[in-house]
Scaffold this active site. Structure first.
Site, PDB file in Angstrom:
ATOM      1  CG  PHE A   1     -59.367  89.725   2.718  1.00 56.45           C
ATOM      2  CD1 PHE A   1     -57.980  89.695   2.789  1.00 56.45           C
ATOM      3  CD2 PHE A   1     -59.966  90.306   1.602  1.00 56.45           C
ATOM      4  CE1 PHE A   1     -57.200  90.247   1.780  1.00 56.45           C
ATOM      5  CE2 PHE A   1     -59.186  90.871   0.597  1.00 56.45           C
ATOM      6  CZ  PHE A   1     -57.798  90.838   0.687  1.00 56.45           C
TER       7      PHE A   1
ATOM      8  CB  SER B   1     -68.334  86.576   2.622  1.00 58.14           C
ATOM      9  OG  SER B   1     -68.235  87.660   1.701  1.00 58.14           O
TER      10      SER B   1
ATOM     11  CG  ASP C   1     -67.401  94.886  -3.466  1.00 57.63           C
ATOM     12  OD1 ASP C   1     -66.846  95.903  -3.935  1.00 57.63           O
ATOM     13  OD2 ASP C   1     -66.826  94.069  -2.742  1.00 57.63           O
TER      14      ASP C   1
ATOM     15  N   GLY D   1     -62.402  98.039  -4.742  1.00 57.49           N
ATOM     16  CA  GLY D   1     -61.451  97.814  -3.659  1.00 57.49           C
ATOM     17  C   GLY D   1     -61.582  98.822  -2.535  1.00 57.49           C
TER      18      GLY D   1
ATOM     19  CG  ASP E   1     -65.844  91.734   5.191  1.00 60.51           C
ATOM     20  OD1 ASP E   1     -65.048  92.439   5.842  1.00 60.51           O
ATOM     21  OD2 ASP E   1     -65.510  90.686   4.611  1.00 60.51           O
TER      22      ASP E   1
ATOM     23  CG  HIS F   1     -62.360  97.688   7.299  1.00 61.36           C
ATOM     24  ND1 HIS F   1     -63.686  97.336   7.173  1.00 61.36           N
ATOM     25  CD2 HIS F   1     -61.683  96.519   7.377  1.00 61.36           C
ATOM     26  CE1 HIS F   1     -63.784  96.013   7.166  1.00 61.36           C
ATOM     27  NE2 HIS F   1     -62.590  95.492   7.280  1.00 61.36           N
TER      28      HIS F   1
HETATM   29  N1  SAH Z   1     -66.225  89.560   2.177  1.00 65.85           N
HETATM   30  C1  SAH Z   1     -65.043  89.417   1.339  1.00 65.85           C
HETATM   31  C2  SAH Z   1     -63.979  90.487   1.588  1.00 65.85           C
HETATM   32  C3  SAH Z   1     -64.449  91.893   1.358  1.00 65.85           C
HETATM   33  S1  SAH Z   1     -63.095  93.032   1.173  1.00 65.85           S
HETATM   34  C4  SAH Z   1     -64.460  88.017   1.501  1.00 65.85           C
HETATM   35  O1  SAH Z   1     -65.134  87.137   2.051  1.00 65.85           O
HETATM   36  O2  SAH Z   1     -63.348  87.783   1.053  1.00 65.85           O
HETATM   37  C5  SAH Z   1     -63.967  94.542   1.160  1.00 65.85           C
HETATM   38  C6  SAH Z   1     -64.745  94.839  -0.098  1.00 65.85           C
HETATM   39  O3  SAH Z   1     -65.553  95.967   0.185  1.00 65.85           O
HETATM   40  C7  SAH Z   1     -63.919  95.212  -1.321  1.00 65.85           C
HETATM   41  O4  SAH Z   1     -64.196  94.329  -2.381  1.00 65.85           O
HETATM   42  C8  SAH Z   1     -64.340  96.646  -1.669  1.00 65.85           C
HETATM   43  O5  SAH Z   1     -64.478  96.885  -3.060  1.00 65.85           O
HETATM   44  C9  SAH Z   1     -65.679  96.747  -0.985  1.00 65.85           C
HETATM   45  N2  SAH Z   1     -66.047  98.103  -0.583  1.00 65.85           N
HETATM   46  C10 SAH Z   1     -65.306  98.966   0.174  1.00 65.85           C
HETATM   47  N3  SAH Z   1     -65.979 100.098   0.379  1.00 65.85           N
HETATM   48  C11 SAH Z   1     -67.169  99.977  -0.254  1.00 65.85           C
HETATM   49  C12 SAH Z   1     -68.307 100.830  -0.428  1.00 65.85           C
HETATM   50  N4  SAH Z   1     -68.335 102.045   0.130  1.00 65.85           N
HETATM   51  N5  SAH Z   1     -69.349 100.388  -1.165  1.00 65.85           N
HETATM   52  C13 SAH Z   1     -69.312  99.156  -1.729  1.00 65.85           C
HETATM   53  N6  SAH Z   1     -68.270  98.307  -1.588  1.00 65.85           N
HETATM   54  C14 SAH Z   1     -67.216  98.701  -0.874  1.00 65.85           C
HETATM   55 MG    MG Z   2     -63.151  91.628   6.349  1.00 64.80          MG
END
Ligand code: SAH
Ligand code: MG
Length: 205
Positions: free
Chosen positions: A15, A47, A66, A70, A136, A139
């Site tokens: 994303f 990323s 991460d 998800g 990232d 959310h």
């Molecule tokens: N940066 C990525 C997209 C990240 S999507 C790209 O370039 O495509 C968001 C990610 O954050 C997911 O893989 C999810 O597992 C992770 N995530 C969400 N909440 C989290 C948390 N509290 N601790 C660690 N990872 C988390």
């Molecule tokens: Mg994002």
């Protein structure tokens, strides 16, 4: 700016727009002499590959945090669920396998330290100064606040804080990333440098 990337980025699920990835690459290169680079939210490594490619060039290291389970929107039935990343034995999301595959394909294993843990756990005893942090991850307001509190304090003066999914207009998307972006600005510790699509880039003063 044209940058050389080790693999076709469109083969990596994720994303992140090309322009956003290139901005991450540029800022990671710029801050590599300052300290290590860290991202929260790697997913399948998109990323990660941009950031780590700059780290490789500059002999720096990227910590990639991460839990690979998800975010809310990746869970079964949600808008961004990808069944190919679902581990039906464990009955949960698992993007780590795809992440490892992509980092290896990009020949970046020697510049990436995967930290497979919740962000709050990874940050609890963190003690390494950082030249750049890219947020990232989750959310929800709680997740975004936790990421901001846990990681921004480790950014060295002159270092970069980059936050993805900034939507100043609530009609365009969730407000948690924008909330921490404003928190950083209002703290007086960060100044706004630029906005690339939804990627907000701040510098620690
Ligand atoms: N940066 C990525 C997209 C990240 S999507 C790209 O370039 O495509 C968001 C990610 O954050 C997911 O893989 C999810 O597992 C992770 N995530 C969400 N909440 C989290 C948390 N509290 N601790 C660690 N990872 C988390
Ligand atoms: Mg994002």
């Amino acid at each position: 700016m044209t940058i050389q990337l080790p693999i076709d980025m469109h083969t990596v699920k994720g994303f992140l727009a090309d322009a956003e990835g290139e901005a991450l690459y540029y800022r990671a290169g710029e801050t590599s002499d300052l300290g290590a680079c860290l991202e929260v939210g790697s997913y399948c490594g998109k990323s990660t590959i941009y950031l780590a490619s700059a780290c490789k060039l500059m002999n720096n290291i990227l910590f990639a945090v991460d839990h690979h389970r998800g975010s809310e929107e990746h869970q079964p039935g949600e808008e961004y669920h990808d069944n190919a990343l679902y581990d039906s034995n464990a009955q949960c999301m698992d993007s780590f396998r795809s992440f490892r595959h992509n980092i290896r394909a990009a020949q970046l294993d020697d510049w990436v330290v995967p930290i497979v843990a919740p962000s709050v756990v990874a940050s609890r005893r963190w003690n390494t100064p950082l030249g750049m942090v890219f947020i990232d991850g989750g959310h929800s307001l709680e997740a975004a606040m936790t990421d901001y509190r846990g990681w921004s304090r480790h950014i060295l003066p002159g270092g970069i804080l980059a936050i993805h999914d900034i939507f100043p207009n609530p009609a365009d998307g969730g407000q948690a990333p924008y909330t921490i972006y404003q928190l950083a600005l209002n703290s007086g510790q960060f100044e706004a440098l630029e906005m690339v699509n939804t990627l907000g880039i701040l510098r620690r003063v």
